[in-house]
Scaffold this active site. Structure first.
Site, PDB file in Angstrom:
ATOM      1  N   LYS A  53       0.841  -1.209   0.000  1.00 37.20           N
ATOM      2  CA  LYS A  53       0.000   0.000   0.000  1.00 37.20           C
ATOM      3  C   LYS A  53       0.873   1.255   0.000  1.00 37.20           C
ATOM      4  O   LYS A  53       0.640   2.190  -0.760  1.00 37.20           O
ATOM      5  CB  LYS A  53      -0.957  -0.018   1.207  1.00 37.20           C
ATOM      6  N   GLN A  97      -4.854  -1.876   9.559  1.00 31.04           N
ATOM      7  CA  GLN A  97      -4.810  -3.189   8.914  1.00 31.04           C
ATOM      8  C   GLN A  97      -5.397  -4.251   9.850  1.00 31.04           C
ATOM      9  O   GLN A  97      -5.076  -4.299  11.036  1.00 31.04           O
ATOM     10  CB  GLN A  97      -3.354  -3.529   8.544  1.00 31.04           C
ATOM     11  N   ASP A 120     -11.306   2.545   4.001  1.00 27.66           N
ATOM     12  CA  ASP A 120     -11.620   1.118   3.903  1.00 27.66           C
ATOM     13  C   ASP A 120     -13.126   0.885   3.766  1.00 27.66           C
ATOM     14  O   ASP A 120     -13.557  -0.198   3.367  1.00 27.66           O
ATOM     15  CB  ASP A 120     -11.151   0.396   5.180  1.00 27.66           C
TER      16      ASP A 120
HETATM   17  N1  GUN Z   1      -7.214  -7.168   6.013  1.00 22.37           N
HETATM   18  C1  GUN Z   1      -7.595  -7.856   4.912  1.00 22.37           C
HETATM   19  N2  GUN Z   1      -8.168  -7.032   4.015  1.00 22.37           N
HETATM   20  C2  GUN Z   1      -8.148  -5.807   4.561  1.00 22.37           C
HETATM   21  C3  GUN Z   1      -8.598  -4.538   4.098  1.00 22.37           C
HETATM   22  O1  GUN Z   1      -9.147  -4.371   3.008  1.00 22.37           O
HETATM   23  N3  GUN Z   1      -8.388  -3.504   4.957  1.00 22.37           N
HETATM   24  C4  GUN Z   1      -7.806  -3.660   6.163  1.00 22.37           C
HETATM   25  N4  GUN Z   1      -7.676  -2.592   6.947  1.00 22.37           N
HETATM   26  N5  GUN Z   1      -7.393  -4.821   6.625  1.00 22.37           N
HETATM   27  C5  GUN Z   1      -7.563  -5.886   5.814  1.00 22.37           C
END
Ligand code: GUN
Length: 295
Positions: A53, A97, A120
């Site tokens: 990211k 995350q 998100d």
């Molecule tokens: N863990 C797995 N997929 C995601 C996501 O799209 N966002 C976040 N914050 N954690 C994740």
């Protein structure tokens, strides 16, 4: 039949090129989109995602901060970090995350991020906006990416029966919301199935579009797919493979080699849904920057 491969990587690259232009014009208006990514602990997959990211932001011209906290971090300490980012004008979007260590309550954390920075799309305000078709919503990146992939590869969604296997808050439920909307790129008839569904193969075989998001390696077999269906594989499962350099390889939730003989189009793993997910996070961050600056 031999299915067309839906190339998520190519679609994502095209979308990122368009987005780079938008970031450039925001820059001319004095706005640099900013994303903060918070990682608690050392989950190996999460470390990889967080690094990807940050790199994607650097490459496209989004300012990013990655905040790494030790696995013993308390909920209060994490809340302090979120509060600081909520108040930081350089940061237009943030995410924590998942999964989080056991001592931290995920629901409390998702509620603490202000909805206007929740790129998100996991805050209940954004979940509600997605469900009600409010276009100011941040749409969760994975289902949003799948919808874009279907649209951009010319799949007819309107009137199609979309069957989603998996009911997670991150993929299954928001996927259903997006595809059932009365809106362009939607208007599907949606069925969500899961571990308690009776006669699962009987249900999945009804899907003109079949979306597998259960997290079980190669769970969806060829005989669970309607001939000619479009198959979207959300899974990224590590399976041991002594012949692979890392000792494992990635497989999806679909038995790809056999499924491609039944489907009309299918996404590979890797190179399908994965590249779209980060792209949509970048989109959401730019949307956040636009909304914050009213640009
Ligand atoms: N863990 C797995 N997929 C995601 C996501 O799209 N966002 C976040 N914050 N954690 C994740």
């Amino acid at each position: 039949m031999h299915a067309r491969i839906i190339d998520g990587k190519a679609i994502a690259e095209g979308m990122r090129a368009d987005l780079a232009k938008e970031i450039e014009s925001l820059g001319e208006a004095g706005v640099t989109p900013g994303l903060a990514v918070v990682l608690v602990g050392e989950d190996p997959a999460s470390q990889v995602y967080v690094r990807m990211k940050g790199k994607a932001c650097d490459k496209i011209g989004i300012y990013s901060e990655t905040i790494k906290l030790p696995k013993e971090t308390s909920e209060t300490e994490l809340m302090e970090v979120i509060d600081r980012l909520n108040a930081d004008p350089k940061i237009h979007g943030m995410l924590v995350q998942l999964p989080l260590p056991k001592q931290i309550n995920e629901r409390n954390v998702l509620l603490r991020i202000i909805p206007e920075k929740d790129v998100d799309g996991f805050h209940p305000v954004n979940v509600g906006k997605v469900a009600t078709g409010d276009t100011t919503a941040f749409r969760p990146a994975t289902p949003y990416g799948i919808q874009q992939m279907l649209i951009r590869s010319g799949v007819e969604i309107s009137g199609a029966h979309a069957v989603i296997v998996g009911r997670s808050n991150i993929v299954g439920k928001p996927m259903a919301s997006l595809l059932m909307q009365k809106a362009d790129g939607a208007n599907a008839t949606v069925t969500v199935c899961h571990s308690r569904t009776k006669d699962l193969p009987g249900v999945t075989r009804q899907g003109d579009i079949l979306i597998a998001a259960i997290g079980v390696a190669e769970f969806v077999k060829a005989d669970m797919i309607k001939p000619g269906a479009v198959v979207i594989d959300v899974g990224t499962n590590r399976v041991d493979d002594a012949s692979a350099e890392k000792g494992y390889r990635l497989v999806g939730d679909v038995d790809f080699d056999r499924a491609k003989e039944v489907a009309s189009a299918i996404t590979p793993v890797p190179g399908g849904v994965g590249p779209m997910t980060i792209t949509m996070l970048l989109y959401n961050t730019v949307q956040a920057a636009r909304q914050w600056s009213q640009a």
